[in-house]
Design an enzyme around this catalytic site. Structure first.
Site, PDB file in Angstrom:
ATOM      1  N   ARG A  16      86.984  24.763  33.970  1.00 61.53           N
ATOM      2  CA  ARG A  16      87.761  24.777  32.729  1.00 61.53           C
ATOM      3  C   ARG A  16      87.933  23.347  32.233  1.00 61.53           C
ATOM      4  O   ARG A  16      87.499  22.385  32.866  1.00 61.53           O
ATOM      5  CB  ARG A  16      89.127  25.425  32.950  1.00 61.53           C
ATOM      6  CG  ARG A  16      90.047  24.652  33.873  1.00 61.53           C
ATOM      7  CD  ARG A  16      91.421  25.289  33.966  1.00 61.53           C
ATOM      8  NE  ARG A  16      92.361  24.399  34.656  1.00 61.53           N
ATOM      9  CZ  ARG A  16      93.672  24.598  34.699  1.00 61.53           C
ATOM     10  NH1 ARG A  16      94.195  25.655  34.120  1.00 61.53           N
ATOM     11  NH2 ARG A  16      94.459  23.752  35.340  1.00 61.53           N
ATOM     12  N   ASP A  37      83.970  24.100  41.830  1.00 61.87           N
ATOM     13  CA  ASP A  37      85.401  24.215  41.548  1.00 61.87           C
ATOM     14  C   ASP A  37      86.059  25.062  42.628  1.00 61.87           C
ATOM     15  O   ASP A  37      85.370  25.704  43.429  1.00 61.87           O
ATOM     16  CB  ASP A  37      85.642  24.852  40.176  1.00 61.87           C
ATOM     17  CG  ASP A  37      86.911  24.340  39.502  1.00 61.87           C
ATOM     18  OD1 ASP A  37      87.992  24.431  40.115  1.00 61.87           O
ATOM     19  OD2 ASP A  37      86.838  23.843  38.362  1.00 61.87           O
ATOM     20  N   VAL A  61      87.084  19.478  46.539  1.00 71.03           N
ATOM     21  CA  VAL A  61      86.548  18.112  46.610  1.00 71.03           C
ATOM     22  C   VAL A  61      87.087  17.319  47.800  1.00 71.03           C
ATOM     23  O   VAL A  61      86.572  16.250  48.131  1.00 71.03           O
ATOM     24  CB  VAL A  61      86.811  17.336  45.300  1.00 71.03           C
ATOM     25  CG1 VAL A  61      86.059  17.968  44.145  1.00 71.03           C
ATOM     26  CG2 VAL A  61      88.296  17.221  45.000  1.00 71.03           C
ATOM     27  N   ASN A  87      84.599  15.063  38.095  1.00 69.06           N
ATOM     28  CA  ASN A  87      85.575  15.422  37.077  1.00 69.06           C
ATOM     29  C   ASN A  87      86.872  15.992  37.647  1.00 69.06           C
ATOM     30  O   ASN A  87      87.923  15.911  37.008  1.00 69.06           O
ATOM     31  CB  ASN A  87      84.934  16.446  36.124  1.00 69.06           C
ATOM     32  CG  ASN A  87      85.895  16.965  35.094  1.00 69.06           C
ATOM     33  OD1 ASN A  87      86.186  16.302  34.097  1.00 69.06           O
ATOM     34  ND2 ASN A  87      86.432  18.170  35.314  1.00 69.06           N
ATOM     35  N   TYR A 152      99.350   9.278  40.292  1.00 76.09           N
ATOM     36  CA  TYR A 152      98.168   9.483  39.451  1.00 76.09           C
ATOM     37  C   TYR A 152      97.530   8.144  39.085  1.00 76.09           C
ATOM     38  O   TYR A 152      96.317   7.954  39.235  1.00 76.09           O
ATOM     39  CB  TYR A 152      98.579  10.245  38.189  1.00 76.09           C
ATOM     40  CG  TYR A 152      97.458  10.526  37.227  1.00 76.09           C
ATOM     41  CD1 TYR A 152      96.599  11.604  37.420  1.00 76.09           C
ATOM     42  CD2 TYR A 152      97.255   9.725  36.101  1.00 76.09           C
ATOM     43  CE1 TYR A 152      95.563  11.876  36.527  1.00 76.09           C
ATOM     44  CE2 TYR A 152      96.231   9.980  35.202  1.00 76.09           C
ATOM     45  CZ  TYR A 152      95.395  11.063  35.429  1.00 76.09           C
ATOM     46  OH  TYR A 152      94.371  11.322  34.539  1.00 76.09           O
ATOM     47  N   THR A 187      93.792  19.517  27.271  1.00 76.59           N
ATOM     48  CA  THR A 187      93.202  20.402  28.270  1.00 76.59           C
ATOM     49  C   THR A 187      94.309  21.159  28.989  1.00 76.59           C
ATOM     50  O   THR A 187      95.479  20.761  28.934  1.00 76.59           O
ATOM     51  CB  THR A 187      92.399  19.612  29.327  1.00 76.59           C
ATOM     52  OG1 THR A 187      93.314  18.801  30.100  1.00 76.59           O
ATOM     53  CG2 THR A 187      91.350  18.724  28.686  1.00 76.59           C
TER      54      THR A 187
END
Length: 248
Positions: A16, A37, A61, A87, A152, A187
């Site tokens: 997505r 994913d 990941v 990503n 982050y 997103t």
């Protein structure tokens, strides 16, 4: 059309958002795409939508074995691997003093360790293909601080530094490594309905949030041979946020 003809691309976090936009654009431009994913239902649905030029592989990941499996899937299904878009990522909005060690480590494991494992996992396949392109999705949070996003930002600064170091190491093998630093992009991960978008955009020269398709277009350039002399660099798509102090 055809800017990625003959190339095989692996995209993490492809089910997505930016990953899905990249997958759709890359297939339109001639690539074979492996979608990785943890959102299995959405990932399989997207692969079915894209047809024989795409396949889905389960990819956490943080898991070395999962990375080995999706790289093997790319080579077994399409014969080679030419590009990786790292990503996948997560964000946690939390003031530093209220961020637990567990929450901090969760962000590091996905955003930082996941990128490291992705780079390391694709190198042999790219060397076998004669070279390749690795595109790491960082953030403007990897170039400047943001309140309530210490974990982050720490991981995105790490991605920028890792990309530069990897570019220096892998350049002699014909493998380019660059990072993309998006600003605020519309997103699902950013969950715009819960945020004050007027506050987010009023200081931007372009006065709007970005789209996943705009980030995908930049990833396309970096995955393609059009960027053949670009490596070890950050490519910013932030609507002008880092240009300077806003006037209003």
């Amino acid at each position: 059309m055809g800017r990625l003809t003959g190339k095989v691309v692996l995209i993490s976090g492809a089910a997505r958002g930016q990953g899905a936009a990249e997958a759709r654009l890359f297939v339109r431009e001639g690539a074979k795409v492996v979608l990785g994913d943890v959102r299995h239902e959405e990932g399989r649905a997207l692969a079915e939508e894209l047809g024989p030029d795409a396949c889905y592989g389960e990819l956490d990941v943080r898991d070395e074995d999962a990375w080995r499996a999706v790289v093997a899937l790319a080579r077994e299904t399409y014969g080679r691997l030419d590009a990786l878009v790292n990503n996948a990522g997560i964000v946690r909005h939390q003031p530093l003093e209220r961020t637990s060690v567990a929450e901090y480590r969760e962000v590091v494991e996905v955003n930082q360790v996941g990128v490291f494992l992705g780079i390391r996992s694709v190198v042999p396949a790219m060397r076998a293909a004669g070279g390749g392109s690795i595109v790491n999705i960082a953030s403007i949070g990897g170039l400047s601080g943001m309140p309530a996003m210490s974990a982050y930002c720490a991981t995105k600064f790490a991605v920028v530094g890792m990309s530069r170091s990897a570019a220096m190491e892998l350049g002699p093998s014909g493998i380019r490594v660059n990072s993309i630093c998006p600003g605020h992009i519309d997103t699902p991960m950013n969950d715009l309905p819960k945020l004050n978008t007027q506050w987010l955009t009023r200081g931007l020269p372009l006065r709007r949030t970005g789209t996943a398709e705009e980030v995908a277009a930049l990833a396309l350039f970096l995955a393609s041979d059009e960027s053949s002399y670009c490596t070890g660099s950050e490519f910013v798509a932030d609507g002008g946020r880092l240009a300077g102090t806003p006037l209003v």
